[in-house]
Design a protein around this motif. Structure first.
Motif, PDB file in Angstrom:
ATOM      1  N   LEU A 144     -44.480  19.681 -15.866  1.00 14.95           N
ATOM      2  CA  LEU A 144     -44.805  19.177 -14.529  1.00 14.95           C
ATOM      3  C   LEU A 144     -45.436  17.787 -14.604  1.00 14.95           C
ATOM      4  CD1 LEU A 144     -45.084  19.460 -11.474  1.00 14.95           C
ATOM      5  CD2 LEU A 144     -47.253  20.670 -11.861  1.00 14.95           C
ATOM      6  N   LEU A 145     -46.441  17.635 -15.475  1.00 11.63           N
ATOM      7  CA  LEU A 145     -47.101  16.338 -15.611  1.00 11.63           C
ATOM      8  C   LEU A 145     -46.129  15.281 -16.131  1.00 11.63           C
ATOM      9  CD1 LEU A 145     -50.596  17.311 -17.064  1.00 11.63           C
ATOM     10  CD2 LEU A 145     -50.042  16.606 -14.732  1.00 11.63           C
ATOM     11  N   GLU A 146     -45.272  15.683 -17.043  1.00 14.08           N
ATOM     12  CA  GLU A 146     -44.277  14.742 -17.573  1.00 14.08           C
ATOM     13  C   GLU A 146     -43.334  14.281 -16.471  1.00 14.08           C
ATOM     14  OE1 GLU A 146     -42.298  12.425 -20.512  1.00 14.08           O
ATOM     15  OE2 GLU A 146     -44.274  13.346 -20.383  1.00 14.08           O
ATOM     16  N   ALA A 147     -42.915  15.206 -15.625  1.00 14.67           N
ATOM     17  CA  ALA A 147     -42.022  14.856 -14.518  1.00 14.67           C
ATOM     18  C   ALA A 147     -42.726  13.930 -13.528  1.00 14.67           C
ATOM     19  CB  ALA A 147     -41.533  16.118 -13.817  1.00 14.67           C
ATOM     20  N   LEU A 148     -44.013  14.178 -13.278  1.00 13.20           N
ATOM     21  CA  LEU A 148     -44.772  13.359 -12.339  1.00 13.20           C
ATOM     22  C   LEU A 148     -45.028  11.954 -12.863  1.00 13.20           C
ATOM     23  CD1 LEU A 148     -47.416  15.924 -11.022  1.00 13.20           C
ATOM     24  CD2 LEU A 148     -45.437  15.019  -9.789  1.00 13.20           C
ATOM     25  N   SER A 149     -44.886  11.758 -14.175  1.00  9.22           N
ATOM     26  CA  SER A 149     -45.139  10.438 -14.760  1.00  9.22           C
ATOM     27  C   SER A 149     -43.911   9.543 -14.715  1.00  9.22           C
ATOM     28  CB  SER A 149     -45.600  10.589 -16.218  1.00  9.22           C
ATOM     29  OG  SER A 149     -44.511  10.939 -17.068  1.00  9.22           O
ATOM     30  N   LYS A 150     -42.788  10.083 -14.265  1.00 13.52           N
ATOM     31  CA  LYS A 150     -41.543   9.312 -14.219  1.00 13.52           C
ATOM     32  C   LYS A 150     -41.040   9.231 -12.783  1.00 13.52           C
ATOM     33  CE  LYS A 150     -40.019  10.677 -18.862  1.00 13.52           C
ATOM     34  NZ  LYS A 150     -38.912  11.265 -19.653  1.00 13.52           N
ATOM     35  N   VAL A 151     -40.381   8.125 -12.457  1.00 13.83           N
ATOM     36  CA  VAL A 151     -39.894   7.962 -11.091  1.00 13.83           C
ATOM     37  C   VAL A 151     -38.755   6.949 -11.058  1.00 13.83           C
ATOM     38  CG1 VAL A 151     -41.630   6.181 -10.595  1.00 13.83           C
ATOM     39  CG2 VAL A 151     -40.585   7.450  -8.725  1.00 13.83           C
ATOM     40  N   HIS A 152     -37.737   7.237 -10.241  1.00 17.87           N
ATOM     41  CA  HIS A 152     -36.649   6.288 -10.013  1.00 17.87           C
ATOM     42  C   HIS A 152     -37.199   5.098  -9.232  1.00 17.87           C
ATOM     43  CE1 HIS A 152     -32.909   4.627  -8.301  1.00 17.87           C
ATOM     44  NE2 HIS A 152     -32.311   5.191  -9.356  1.00 17.87           N
ATOM     45  N   PHE A 153     -36.689   3.913  -9.503  1.00 14.05           N
ATOM     46  CA  PHE A 153     -37.279   2.708  -8.918  1.00 14.05           C
ATOM     47  C   PHE A 153     -37.140   2.620  -7.401  1.00 14.05           C
ATOM     48  CE2 PHE A 153     -32.914   1.362  -9.464  1.00 14.05           C
ATOM     49  CZ  PHE A 153     -32.673   0.436  -8.456  1.00 14.05           C
TER      50      PHE A 153
END
Length: 206
Positions: free
Chosen positions: A20-29
């Motif tokens: 979950l934390l790993e997913a929250l640390s990434k984002v499409h521009f």
């Protein structure tokens, strides 16, 4: 901040054991655009509804953009490039905040602020400015402040992944690339070198 560079891969290391934390640390521009453009529209709508006046609106709008450029510089220089104490927890926190970007400057999913960071920050700035500004002036000021943030985030992605033909954008990109690959303790302005010139943190032109 020590000069560090590991890879120009469009992916970087895993930062968290938690999925979950790993997913929250990434984002499409484009995610910040989808989040903040409607908010910007809402504030402009409220400015019209509350009839703050065209002159006041444009004065506050210009002020909001200007203040954003200063906030961008100050956050990048004094928060993202804060030299942490030589403690494991402090070094870890620094790596999560900004160190990973310097180690992997082309990571496509870590070039704009994730909503888990940008939304709380925007909320905090809203309450701060709303407490400082006269009544209803926030509706002219805050949409410009958010627009400045959006320009910063999207231009940061573009600087790392697009090739520019225009001279202005070439200079902006060169300024930021020097920050990454020559001297990370200079060139803190991303969308503009203006405050670097004011505070003498610009690169010496040869």
């Amino acid at each position: 901040m020590a000069k560090k560079y590991i890879s120009n891969s469009q992916e970087s290391v895993r930062m968290f054991k938690s999925d979950l934390l790993e997913a929250l640390s990434k984002v499409h521009f484009l995610v910040p655009v989808f989040i903040f453009v409607p908010i910007i529209g809402y504030f402009i709508y409220e400015a019209v509804e509350k009839n703050i006046g065209l002159l006041i609106f444009f004065e506050m709008f210009a002020l909001g953009l200007f203040i954003w450029t200063l906030v961008e510089y100050v956050m990048h220089r004094f928060l993202f490039h804060y030299t942490p104490p030589n403690k494991p927890w402090a070094l870890r926190l620094h790596f999560i905040f900004h160190g990973v970007h310097h180690d992997y400057p082309s990571d496509a999913k870590r070039l704009v602020l994730p909503p888990s960071v940008s939304i709380p920050l925007a909320t905090g700035f809203y309450f701060l400015f709303n407490a400082i500004l006269p009544a209803n002036y926030i509706y002219g000021f805050f949409p410009a402040f958010l627009l400045g943030y959006l320009f910063y985030d999207e231009s940061h992605y573009a600087i790392h992944h697009f090739n520019f033909k225009g001279n202005i954008w070439k200079k902006i990109k060169q300024h930021h690339m020097l920050h990454h690959y020559q001297d990370p303790d200079k060139g803190y302005g991303v969308s503009s070198p203006f405050w670097d010139k004011i505070f003498r943190s610009d690169f010496i032109k040869k």
